[in-house]
Design a protein around this motif. Structure first.
Motif, mmCIF file in Angstrom:
data_model
loop_
_atom_site.group_PDB
_atom_site.id
_atom_site.type_symbol
_atom_site.label_atom_id
_atom_site.label_comp_id
_atom_site.label_asym_id
_atom_site.label_seq_id
_atom_site.Cartn_x
_atom_site.Cartn_y
_atom_site.Cartn_z
ATOM 1 N N MET A 63 0.833 -1.194 0.000
ATOM 2 C CA MET A 63 0.000 0.000 0.000
ATOM 3 C C MET A 63 0.872 1.250 0.000
ATOM 4 O O MET A 63 2.010 1.239 0.470
ATOM 5 C CB MET A 63 -0.897 0.014 1.249
ATOM 6 C CG MET A 63 -1.879 -1.143 1.335
ATOM 7 S SD MET A 63 -3.115 -1.104 0.013
ATOM 8 C CE MET A 63 -4.076 0.326 0.508
ATOM 9 N N ASP A 64 0.338 2.337 -0.543
ATOM 10 C CA ASP A 64 0.994 3.639 -0.457
ATOM 11 C C ASP A 64 0.421 4.355 0.761
ATOM 12 O O ASP A 64 -0.802 4.518 0.873
ATOM 13 C CB ASP A 64 0.725 4.479 -1.707
ATOM 14 C CG ASP A 64 1.550 4.021 -2.893
ATOM 15 O OD1 ASP A 64 2.552 3.308 -2.677
ATOM 16 O OD2 ASP A 64 1.198 4.358 -4.031
ATOM 17 N N ARG A 74 0.672 7.764 3.504
ATOM 18 C CA ARG A 74 1.164 9.141 3.671
ATOM 19 C C ARG A 74 1.592 9.345 5.115
ATOM 20 O O ARG A 74 0.801 9.180 6.047
ATOM 21 C CB ARG A 74 0.074 10.144 3.299
ATOM 22 C CG ARG A 74 0.580 11.584 3.235
ATOM 23 C CD ARG A 74 -0.521 12.513 2.763
ATOM 24 N NE ARG A 74 -1.502 12.779 3.805
ATOM 25 C CZ ARG A 74 -2.672 13.392 3.589
ATOM 26 N NH1 ARG A 74 -3.012 13.751 2.365
ATOM 27 N NH2 ARG A 74 -3.498 13.607 4.582
ATOM 28 N N TYR A 123 3.658 10.356 0.104
ATOM 29 C CA TYR A 123 3.266 8.953 -0.064
ATOM 30 C C TYR A 123 4.484 8.092 -0.361
ATOM 31 O O TYR A 123 5.329 8.443 -1.176
ATOM 32 C CB TYR A 123 2.232 8.816 -1.182
ATOM 33 C CG TYR A 123 0.822 9.130 -0.737
ATOM 34 C CD1 TYR A 123 0.056 8.175 -0.072
ATOM 35 C CD2 TYR A 123 0.261 10.383 -0.959
ATOM 36 C CE1 TYR A 123 -1.232 8.459 0.349
ATOM 37 C CE2 TYR A 123 -1.037 10.685 -0.538
ATOM 38 C CZ TYR A 123 -1.768 9.702 0.113
ATOM 39 O OH TYR A 123 -3.044 9.993 0.537
ATOM 40 N N ARG A 165 -3.528 4.732 0.174
ATOM 41 C CA ARG A 165 -4.094 4.533 -1.164
ATOM 42 C C ARG A 165 -3.490 3.287 -1.787
ATOM 43 O O ARG A 165 -2.409 2.869 -1.425
ATOM 44 C CB ARG A 165 -3.841 5.764 -2.051
ATOM 45 C CG ARG A 165 -2.372 5.980 -2.398
ATOM 46 C CD ARG A 165 -2.174 7.292 -3.134
ATOM 47 N NE ARG A 165 -0.775 7.451 -3.577
ATOM 48 C CZ ARG A 165 -0.262 8.563 -4.073
ATOM 49 N NH1 ARG A 165 -1.044 9.644 -4.182
ATOM 50 N NH2 ARG A 165 1.007 8.629 -4.456
ATOM 51 N N GLY A 223 -2.856 8.949 5.615
ATOM 52 C CA GLY A 223 -3.558 8.645 4.358
ATOM 53 C C GLY A 223 -3.071 7.323 3.797
ATOM 54 O O GLY A 223 -1.913 6.939 3.967
#
Length: 219
Positions: A96-97, A99, A186, A218, A216
């Motif tokens: 996963m990316d 933040r 990220y 994404r 975060g």
């Protein structure tokens, strides 16, 4: 003196079944000991009551058995939390990316940096540093901005070499530096592990951050 009965449980299966069998056996001994102690107290000879020191000794044994049962229950719970269930959760982080405030990888494309200037600032500057910590770029930001897309290029328009960089937002009131904060960006998660009961994430930049620092996620 009444002593706890010993468990004759057969050799348990590995992992959770083994822990469960041990806990069940000890809990059974605990229940048996409690019943025997209660029966003894009820049926003692009024003319020859149970010696106080012997009774205190048996109560001490009772307390030790109770504590062992509670300890086994706690260890079993921890084993489940740090075992398969949590490993499944850890696996979901990988790839996963996320933040979080950290260094980042520059690979020829612009990088979005996230940081909020100090509320009392009248100006803010994003300071970009290379892997060795040398300042390579300074980009002015509005005090109302909360993110900056850094091109990855110098003032001459030439791209900086691919590699690891970091960004720090400096907030000023006139010429007075109010604060500095590492900008978030990220990064891809390459490893997740539990350290001191905390989930720690190793990012592609080589940084290690706690899961609580992530703001975060994404795909």
């Amino acid at each position: 003196m009444i002593s706890p009965t010993q468990s004759n449980t057969a050799t348990p299966a590995p992992n959770q079944s083994s822990n469960a069998a041990k806990t069940t056996g000890l809990a059974s001994d605990f229940e048996t000991f409690l019943k025997m102690l209660t029966v003894q107290a009820r049926n003692q000879d009024p003319l020859k009551p149970l010696d106080a020191s012997e009774y205190a000794s048996q109560l001490a044994q009772f307390s030790m058995v109770e504590q062992q049962v509670q300890t086994n229950d706690l260890l079993s719970t921890l084993g489940q939390d740090l075992g398969g269930g949590n490993l499944d959760k850890l696996g979901k982080w990988v790839g996963m990316d996320v933040r979080a405030p950290s260094a980042f990888k520059l690979a020829g494309a612009p990088v979005t940096l996230f940081a909020k200037p100090d509320a009392a600032a009248d100006k803010a500057v994003m300071v970009i540093r290379d892997r060795e910590g040398a300042i390579i770029d300074r980009v002015s930001m509005s005090k109302t901005d909360q993110k900056l897309v850094w091109s990855g290029k110098g003032s001459d328009g030439q791209p900086f070499p691919a590699g690891t960089y970091s960004a720090t937002l400096e907030s000023f009131d006139g010429d007075k530096l109010l604060s500095q904060q590492l900008a978030a960006t990220y990064n891809n998660v390459v490893e997740a592990q539990i350290v001191d009961n905390k989930v720690m994430l190793t990012l592609e930049s080589g940084q290690v951050v706690g899961a609580t620092a992530v703001t975060g996620v994404r795909a």
